[in-house]
Design a protein around this motif. Structure first.
Motif, mmCIF file in Angstrom:
data_model
loop_
_atom_site.group_PDB
_atom_site.id
_atom_site.type_symbol
_atom_site.label_atom_id
_atom_site.label_comp_id
_atom_site.label_asym_id
_atom_site.label_seq_id
_atom_site.Cartn_x
_atom_site.Cartn_y
_atom_site.Cartn_z
ATOM 1 N N LYS A 93 4.814 -15.438 7.783
ATOM 2 C CA LYS A 93 3.372 -15.799 7.612
ATOM 3 C C LYS A 93 2.806 -16.559 8.810
ATOM 4 O O LYS A 93 1.711 -16.378 9.155
ATOM 5 C CB LYS A 93 2.951 -16.305 6.108
ATOM 6 C CG LYS A 93 3.193 -15.199 5.056
ATOM 7 C CD LYS A 93 3.067 -15.992 3.861
ATOM 8 C CE LYS A 93 2.832 -14.936 2.651
ATOM 9 N NZ LYS A 93 2.176 -15.704 1.166
ATOM 10 N N GLU A 94 3.605 -17.567 8.944
ATOM 11 C CA GLU A 94 3.256 -18.535 10.045
ATOM 12 C C GLU A 94 2.872 -18.056 11.565
ATOM 13 O O GLU A 94 1.967 -17.995 12.072
ATOM 14 C CB GLU A 94 4.205 -19.791 10.105
ATOM 15 C CG GLU A 94 3.816 -20.650 11.274
ATOM 16 C CD GLU A 94 4.801 -21.866 11.207
ATOM 17 O OE1 GLU A 94 5.053 -22.418 12.441
ATOM 18 O OE2 GLU A 94 5.688 -22.168 10.191
ATOM 19 N N GLU A 95 4.061 -17.095 11.837
ATOM 20 C CA GLU A 95 3.962 -16.296 13.084
ATOM 21 C C GLU A 95 2.661 -15.425 13.127
ATOM 22 O O GLU A 95 1.949 -15.297 14.146
ATOM 23 C CB GLU A 95 5.025 -15.532 13.259
ATOM 24 C CG GLU A 95 6.429 -16.345 13.301
ATOM 25 C CD GLU A 95 7.722 -15.586 13.594
ATOM 26 O OE1 GLU A 95 8.762 -15.737 14.318
ATOM 27 O OE2 GLU A 95 7.602 -14.459 12.892
ATOM 28 N N PHE A 96 2.414 -14.715 11.886
ATOM 29 C CA PHE A 96 1.343 -13.797 11.795
ATOM 30 C C PHE A 96 0.144 -14.506 11.913
ATOM 31 O O PHE A 96 -0.927 -13.995 12.761
ATOM 32 C CB PHE A 96 1.448 -13.189 10.461
ATOM 33 C CG PHE A 96 0.099 -12.172 10.126
ATOM 34 C CD1 PHE A 96 0.132 -10.908 10.767
ATOM 35 C CD2 PHE A 96 -0.970 -12.597 9.424
ATOM 36 C CE1 PHE A 96 -0.932 -10.032 10.454
ATOM 37 C CE2 PHE A 96 -1.883 -11.758 9.104
ATOM 38 C CZ PHE A 96 -1.969 -10.755 9.886
ATOM 39 N N TRP A 97 0.070 -15.691 11.291
ATOM 40 C CA TRP A 97 -1.492 -16.492 11.447
ATOM 41 C C TRP A 97 -1.409 -17.131 12.729
ATOM 42 O O TRP A 97 -2.680 -17.048 13.392
ATOM 43 C CB TRP A 97 -1.635 -17.673 10.333
ATOM 44 C CG TRP A 97 -1.828 -17.129 8.892
ATOM 45 C CD1 TRP A 97 -1.099 -17.180 8.051
ATOM 46 C CD2 TRP A 97 -2.902 -16.526 8.424
ATOM 47 N NE1 TRP A 97 -1.879 -16.653 6.795
ATOM 48 C CE2 TRP A 97 -2.911 -16.041 7.281
ATOM 49 C CE3 TRP A 97 -4.140 -15.963 9.249
ATOM 50 C CZ2 TRP A 97 -3.791 -15.425 6.468
ATOM 51 C CZ3 TRP A 97 -5.165 -15.516 8.452
ATOM 52 C CH2 TRP A 97 -4.831 -15.269 7.114
ATOM 53 N N GLN A 98 -0.470 -17.396 13.431
ATOM 54 C CA GLN A 98 -0.648 -17.727 14.854
ATOM 55 C C GLN A 98 -1.065 -16.761 15.687
ATOM 56 O O GLN A 98 -2.072 -16.998 16.445
ATOM 57 C CB GLN A 98 0.726 -18.523 15.022
ATOM 58 C CG GLN A 98 0.600 -19.042 16.638
ATOM 59 C CD GLN A 98 1.993 -19.691 17.167
ATOM 60 O OE1 GLN A 98 2.930 -19.398 16.280
ATOM 61 N NE2 GLN A 98 1.997 -20.325 18.398
ATOM 62 N N VAL A 99 -0.509 -15.423 15.550
ATOM 63 C CA VAL A 99 -0.972 -14.199 16.531
ATOM 64 C C VAL A 99 -2.210 -14.068 15.991
ATOM 65 O O VAL A 99 -3.063 -13.696 17.006
ATOM 66 C CB VAL A 99 0.002 -13.178 16.086
ATOM 67 C CG1 VAL A 99 -0.270 -11.890 16.992
ATOM 68 C CG2 VAL A 99 1.453 -13.652 16.824
ATOM 69 N N SER A 100 -2.571 -14.147 14.925
ATOM 70 C CA SER A 100 -4.089 -13.835 14.475
ATOM 71 C C SER A 100 -4.978 -14.669 14.887
ATOM 72 O O SER A 100 -6.169 -14.354 15.555
ATOM 73 C CB SER A 100 -4.135 -13.753 13.011
ATOM 74 O OG SER A 100 -3.283 -12.814 12.372
ATOM 75 N N LYS A 101 -4.719 -15.943 15.331
ATOM 76 C CA LYS A 101 -5.758 -16.884 15.583
ATOM 77 C C LYS A 101 -5.916 -16.772 17.218
ATOM 78 O O LYS A 101 -7.242 -16.857 17.678
ATOM 79 C CB LYS A 101 -5.108 -18.445 15.317
ATOM 80 C CG LYS A 101 -5.277 -18.876 13.788
ATOM 81 C CD LYS A 101 -4.794 -20.204 13.773
ATOM 82 C CE LYS A 101 -4.752 -20.424 12.371
ATOM 83 N NZ LYS A 101 -3.805 -21.847 12.212
ATOM 84 N N ILE A 102 -4.831 -16.673 17.965
ATOM 85 C CA ILE A 102 -4.709 -16.211 19.263
ATOM 86 C C ILE A 102 -5.871 -15.042 19.447
ATOM 87 O O ILE A 102 -6.416 -14.988 20.425
ATOM 88 C CB ILE A 102 -3.481 -15.981 19.793
ATOM 89 C CG1 ILE A 102 -2.735 -17.650 19.706
ATOM 90 C CG2 ILE A 102 -3.378 -15.694 21.149
ATOM 91 C CD1 ILE A 102 -1.205 -17.613 19.944
ATOM 92 N N ALA A 103 -5.549 -13.880 18.969
ATOM 93 C CA ALA A 103 -6.140 -12.549 19.165
ATOM 94 C C ALA A 103 -7.602 -12.852 18.804
ATOM 95 O O ALA A 103 -8.498 -12.192 19.377
ATOM 96 C CB ALA A 103 -5.627 -11.698 18.156
ATOM 97 N N GLY A 104 -7.919 -13.414 17.755
ATOM 98 C CA GLY A 104 -9.259 -13.729 17.233
ATOM 99 C C GLY A 104 -10.086 -14.656 18.316
ATOM 100 O O GLY A 104 -11.203 -14.497 18.825
ATOM 101 N N ALA A 105 -9.172 -15.620 18.959
ATOM 102 C CA ALA A 105 -10.082 -16.532 19.805
ATOM 103 C C ALA A 105 -10.110 -15.854 21.166
ATOM 104 O O ALA A 105 -11.244 -15.816 22.021
ATOM 105 C CB ALA A 105 -8.985 -17.760 20.140
ATOM 106 N N GLY A 106 -9.209 -14.774 21.430
ATOM 107 C CA GLY A 106 -9.408 -13.870 22.805
ATOM 108 C C GLY A 106 -10.661 -12.990 22.341
ATOM 109 O O GLY A 106 -11.407 -12.779 23.350
ATOM 110 N N ILE A 107 -10.556 -12.468 21.303
ATOM 111 C CA ILE A 107 -12.017 -11.608 21.208
ATOM 112 C C ILE A 107 -13.253 -12.221 21.208
ATOM 113 O O ILE A 107 -14.206 -11.550 21.789
ATOM 114 C CB ILE A 107 -11.833 -10.790 19.782
ATOM 115 C CG1 ILE A 107 -10.706 -9.791 19.630
ATOM 116 C CG2 ILE A 107 -12.993 -10.191 19.272
ATOM 117 C CD1 ILE A 107 -10.188 -9.331 18.457
#
Length: 57
Positions: free
Chosen positions: A22-36
């Protein structure tokens, strides 16, 4: 381009793959959201700048 269609190579990759925590998923989600958001903001700034330069606004 020589792409191997050997079934064993696909099975080997699937055996190595793991689901993210879950931690890895949220970290990747935050980075992808910030990029978008960053790309959208840059597009907005470029659009406003082009509108001001061409008198479209």
């Amino acid at each position: 381009m020589n792409v191997p269609y050997d079934l064993t190579s696909y099975v080997r990759v699937l055996k190595m793959a793991t689901t993210p925590t879950k931690e890895e998923f949220w970290q990747v989600s935050k980075i992808a959201g910030a990029g978008i958001l960053l790309v959208g903001f840059l597009g907005f700034i470029i659009g406003v700048t082009m509108g001001l330069l061409t008198g479209g606004l």
